[in-house]
Design an enzyme around this catalytic site. Structure first.
Site, PDB file in Angstrom:
ATOM      1  N   LYS A 126     -31.231 -14.473 -25.738  1.00 33.13           N
ATOM      2  CA  LYS A 126     -31.675 -13.482 -24.764  1.00 33.13           C
ATOM      3  C   LYS A 126     -31.110 -13.892 -23.401  1.00 33.13           C
ATOM      4  O   LYS A 126     -31.489 -14.891 -22.834  1.00 33.13           O
ATOM      5  CB  LYS A 126     -33.197 -13.411 -24.711  1.00 33.13           C
ATOM      6  CG  LYS A 126     -33.706 -12.232 -23.900  1.00 33.13           C
ATOM      7  CD  LYS A 126     -35.211 -12.025 -24.088  1.00 33.13           C
ATOM      8  CE  LYS A 126     -35.699 -10.767 -23.376  1.00 33.13           C
ATOM      9  NZ  LYS A 126     -35.414 -10.741 -21.922  1.00 33.13           N
ATOM     10  N   ASP A 133       0.823  -1.218   0.000  1.00 33.51           N
ATOM     11  CA  ASP A 133       0.000   0.000   0.000  1.00 33.51           C
ATOM     12  C   ASP A 133       0.854   1.264   0.000  1.00 33.51           C
ATOM     13  O   ASP A 133       0.583   2.222  -0.715  1.00 33.51           O
ATOM     14  CB  ASP A 133      -0.916   0.014   1.244  1.00 33.51           C
ATOM     15  CG  ASP A 133      -2.084  -0.971   1.063  1.00 33.51           C
ATOM     16  OD1 ASP A 133      -2.886  -1.112   1.984  1.00 33.51           O
ATOM     17  OD2 ASP A 133      -2.136  -1.581  -0.044  1.00 33.51           O
ATOM     18  N   GLU A 180     -25.838  -6.907 -21.726  1.00 35.99           N
ATOM     19  CA  GLU A 180     -26.397  -7.563 -20.542  1.00 35.99           C
ATOM     20  C   GLU A 180     -25.274  -7.893 -19.576  1.00 35.99           C
ATOM     21  O   GLU A 180     -24.218  -8.395 -19.982  1.00 35.99           O
ATOM     22  CB  GLU A 180     -27.112  -8.860 -20.979  1.00 35.99           C
ATOM     23  CG  GLU A 180     -28.157  -9.332 -20.028  1.00 35.99           C
ATOM     24  CD  GLU A 180     -29.463  -8.536 -20.160  1.00 35.99           C
ATOM     25  OE1 GLU A 180     -29.560  -7.678 -21.056  1.00 35.99           O
ATOM     26  OE2 GLU A 180     -30.352  -8.774 -19.346  1.00 35.99           O
ATOM     27  N   LYS A 198     -33.745  -9.649 -34.459  1.00 36.74           N
ATOM     28  CA  LYS A 198     -33.622  -8.230 -34.807  1.00 36.74           C
ATOM     29  C   LYS A 198     -33.508  -8.108 -36.311  1.00 36.74           C
ATOM     30  O   LYS A 198     -32.728  -8.850 -36.935  1.00 36.74           O
ATOM     31  CB  LYS A 198     -32.349  -7.646 -34.193  1.00 36.74           C
ATOM     32  CG  LYS A 198     -32.264  -7.771 -32.702  1.00 36.74           C
ATOM     33  CD  LYS A 198     -30.915  -7.285 -32.201  1.00 36.74           C
ATOM     34  CE  LYS A 198     -30.796  -7.525 -30.728  1.00 36.74           C
ATOM     35  NZ  LYS A 198     -29.492  -7.109 -30.197  1.00 36.74           N
ATOM     36  N   TYR A 237       2.099   2.111  -3.364  1.00 36.55           N
ATOM     37  CA  TYR A 237       0.996   2.631  -4.198  1.00 36.55           C
ATOM     38  C   TYR A 237       0.703   4.092  -3.782  1.00 36.55           C
ATOM     39  O   TYR A 237       0.660   5.000  -4.618  1.00 36.55           O
ATOM     40  CB  TYR A 237      -0.253   1.772  -4.003  1.00 36.55           C
ATOM     41  CG  TYR A 237      -1.445   2.242  -4.816  1.00 36.55           C
ATOM     42  CD1 TYR A 237      -2.270   3.270  -4.339  1.00 36.55           C
ATOM     43  CD2 TYR A 237      -1.721   1.706  -6.068  1.00 36.55           C
ATOM     44  CE1 TYR A 237      -3.347   3.728  -5.085  1.00 36.55           C
ATOM     45  CE2 TYR A 237      -2.800   2.156  -6.823  1.00 36.55           C
ATOM     46  CZ  TYR A 237      -3.606   3.171  -6.319  1.00 36.55           C
ATOM     47  OH  TYR A 237      -4.666   3.636  -7.067  1.00 36.55           O
ATOM     48  N   MET A 241     -38.792  -4.932 -24.694  1.00 36.01           N
ATOM     49  CA  MET A 241     -38.971  -5.585 -25.991  1.00 36.01           C
ATOM     50  C   MET A 241     -40.253  -6.407 -25.943  1.00 36.01           C
ATOM     51  O   MET A 241     -40.626  -6.933 -24.903  1.00 36.01           O
ATOM     52  CB  MET A 241     -37.769  -6.521 -26.196  1.00 36.01           C
ATOM     53  CG  MET A 241     -37.589  -7.029 -27.554  1.00 36.01           C
ATOM     54  SD  MET A 241     -35.985  -7.834 -27.805  1.00 36.01           S
ATOM     55  CE  MET A 241     -35.480  -8.413 -26.264  1.00 36.01           C
ATOM     56  N   ARG A 266     -30.517   0.093 -16.518  1.00 32.70           N
ATOM     57  CA  ARG A 266     -31.649   0.549 -17.326  1.00 32.70           C
ATOM     58  C   ARG A 266     -32.576   1.458 -16.525  1.00 32.70           C
ATOM     59  O   ARG A 266     -33.086   2.451 -17.021  1.00 32.70           O
ATOM     60  CB  ARG A 266     -32.411  -0.688 -17.794  1.00 32.70           C
ATOM     61  CG  ARG A 266     -33.572  -0.411 -18.725  1.00 32.70           C
ATOM     62  CD  ARG A 266     -34.192  -1.731 -19.208  1.00 32.70           C
ATOM     63  NE  ARG A 266     -35.388  -1.438 -19.969  1.00 32.70           N
ATOM     64  CZ  ARG A 266     -36.561  -1.205 -19.390  1.00 32.70           C
ATOM     65  NH1 ARG A 266     -36.673  -1.255 -18.080  1.00 32.70           N
ATOM     66  NH2 ARG A 266     -37.631  -0.923 -20.123  1.00 32.70           N
TER      67      ARG A 266
HETATM   68  N1  LIG Z   1     -34.576  -5.317 -23.614  1.00 30.60           N
HETATM   69  C1  LIG Z   1     -33.880  -5.498 -24.718  1.00 30.60           C
HETATM   70  O1  LIG Z   1     -33.959  -4.780 -25.669  1.00 30.60           O
HETATM   71  C2  LIG Z   1     -32.953  -6.675 -24.788  1.00 30.60           C
HETATM   72  C3  LIG Z   1     -32.688  -7.543 -23.781  1.00 30.60           C
HETATM   73  C4  LIG Z   1     -31.745  -8.532 -24.151  1.00 30.60           C
HETATM   74  C5  LIG Z   1     -31.231  -9.574 -23.366  1.00 30.60           C
HETATM   75  N2  LIG Z   1     -31.676  -9.738 -22.077  1.00 30.60           N
HETATM   76  N3  LIG Z   1     -30.315 -10.420 -23.852  1.00 30.60           N
HETATM   77  C6  LIG Z   1     -29.863 -10.320 -25.124  1.00 30.60           C
HETATM   78  C7  LIG Z   1     -30.354  -9.325 -25.942  1.00 30.60           C
HETATM   79  C8  LIG Z   1     -29.835  -9.252 -27.325  1.00 30.60           C
HETATM   80  N4  LIG Z   1     -29.044 -10.231 -27.763  1.00 30.60           N
HETATM   81  O2  LIG Z   1     -30.149  -8.308 -28.004  1.00 30.60           O
HETATM   82  C9  LIG Z   1     -31.293  -8.423 -25.437  1.00 30.60           C
HETATM   83  S1  LIG Z   1     -32.060  -7.071 -26.203  1.00 30.60           S
END
Ligand SMILES: NC(=O)c1cc2c(N)ncc(C(N)=O)c2s1
Length: 321
Positions: A118, A37, A173, A289, A40, A87, A139
C-alpha cells in the site's frame, strides 16, 4: 500558403506532431530544451495552420491539444463513472483472519489473494482513448475528482501513448520518492519556503498544482495497480492485470505475490514491515485483493468499501512527524 490536399496535410502532420511532442517532452520533463523557442514556435504555427485547414485531422495527442502553458484559476472537476472507493483497514492478524473468514463463508471455498504494497501517495485515475492519454484526475471525494491532466502529462513514468490503441481507464498511486522529497525540501528551505511534512503531502501538493510547470519541476512517480475498464482485454485475475499494466507501459510495483488463502500473507507483511525504511517510497501497509476478478464482482462493495480487498496497516513510521 500553397493549398495542401488532405492527404498531404495528413502526411505533414504525421511528421510534425511527434517532432513537437518530443521537443515539448524534453522542455517539460527532461529539463533539457533541445531546440530554440523560435524553431519550436515556427513548426507549432505550421501545425496550427494545417489543423485550421483540416480540423478533422486534429488528434488528442496533437500539441495543439496539450495546452500545458495555462495556469488554471481552479481545477476543473471530473466525475468518476466508477467511484474511486476507499478501502477497509485492519491492524492485526486476527482481523485479517476475520476478513478471510467472511470471504470464504460468502464464496464457500478458499480463495487466492493478490498481495500488494500500500503506497503512501495519492490515488490517480488515467483515461486513454485509442491508446492516447486524454484525462488524469485525482480521487477527490470518490465520485468528483480534480482534472489534473496537464500535470499528469509531465510525469515521466506515465505513458502518453500506450503500446496498444486501447480505450481504458487505469488507476494507481502517485507518490514522491524519499530521495526527491529530501531534495525538494532542501530547495524550499534554501528559498525560505515552508517545507513539506512528508512525501505524501509533497506529492499531493505537487500533483494538485494549478501550474503544470511547477508539477514538471518536481519528480513524481506512480505505481499503477488497477484496470477499471478493459476494452475487450481478456484479463481474469488481478495478477494478470498487473502484468498487463506493465506490458502497456505503466510503472507497476514489482513486489506483488499471489497466495492461497492467508498462507504466506503474514510472511509478506513481516518482511515489508522490516524493510519499509529501506524502500525509496513510503508504504503504509499491505493490500490483500481477491485475485479472481469475477469473484471480486460477485463479492461486490458495501456502501463505502469493496468486500474483496482489505488494507493491513503498519504502525506510523518512526520518522513520520
Ligand atoms: N484506496 C484503494 O483502493 C487503494 C489504495 C492503494 C494504495 N495507496 N496503494 C496501493 C494499492 C494497491 N496496491 O492496490 C492501493 S488500493
Amino acid at each position: 500558403m500553397a493549398d495542401l490536399t488532405k492527404e498531404q496535410a495528413s502526411q505533414e502532420l504525421d511528421k510534425i506532431r511527434p517532432q513537437l511532442n518530443s521537443w515539448r517532452d524534453a522542455y517539460y520533463t527532461k529539463d533539457a530544451p533541445v531546440v530554440e523557442d523560435n524553431v519550436y514556435d515556427k513548426l507549432y504555427n505550421r501545425l496550427l495552420e494545417i489543423e485550421q485547414m483540416y480540423p478533422e485531422l486534429v488528434t488528442p495527442d496533437s500539441p495543439s491539444q496539450q495546452v500545458g502553458d495555462v495556469t488554471l484559476p481552479d481545477f476543473n472537476k471530473v466525475t468518476h463513472d466508477i467511484p474511486m472507493l476507499s478501502m477497509g483497514d485492519v491492524f492485526s492478524e486476527e482481523e485479517l483472519a476475520e476478513f478471510n473468514d467472511r470471504i470464504e463463508k460468502n464464496v464457500g471455498h478458499e480463495v487466492d489473494y493478490n498481495v500488494e504494497l500500500k503506497i503512501d501517495g495519492l490515488s490517480l485515475s488515467l483515461i486513454y482513448e485509442n491508446g492516447i492519454l486524454v484525462q488524469g484526475s485525482t480521487r477527490g471525494n470518490g465520485t468528483i475528482g480534480e482534472n489534473v491532466t496537464e500535470n499528469v502529462k509531465t510525469i515521466k513514468d506515465i505513458p502518453q501513448k500506450l503500446s496498444r490503441p486501447l480505450s481504458i481507464e487505469v488507476r494507481g498511486e502517485c507518490f514522491m520518492s524519499k530521495k526527491e522529497f529530501l531534495r525538494l525540501n532542501q530547495e524550499r528551505e534554501n528559498e525560505g519556503q515552508q517545507v513539506f511534512a512528508n512525501p505524501r503531502n509533497a506529492a499531493a501538493g505537487s500533483l494538485r498544482q494549478l501550474d503544470p510547470k511547477i508539477t514538471a519541476s518536481r519528480k513524481l512517480d506512480t505505481f499503477m495497480y488497477t484496470i477499471v475498464t478493459f476494452d475487450g482485454m481478456d484479463v481474469t485475475t488481478q495478477h494478470q492485470a498487473l502484468e498487463t499494466l506493465k506490458e502497456l507501459g505503466f510503472n507497476v510495483n514489482p513486489t506483488a505475490q499471489v497466495t492461497t488463502g492467508l498462507k504466506g500473507v503474514q510472511n509478506f507483511i513481516e518482511h515489508y514491515g522490516e524493510v519499509r525504511d529501506d524502500l525509496d517510497y513510503g508504504i503504509d501497509g499491505v493490500v490483500l485483493k481477491v485475485d479472481d476478478l469475477a469473484l471480486q464482482q460477485q463479492l461486490g462493495n458495501t456502501v463505502k468499501v469493496p468486500r474483496w480487498e482489505i488494507a493491513y496497516k503498519f504502525p506510523p513510521e518512526q520518522s513520520e512527524t
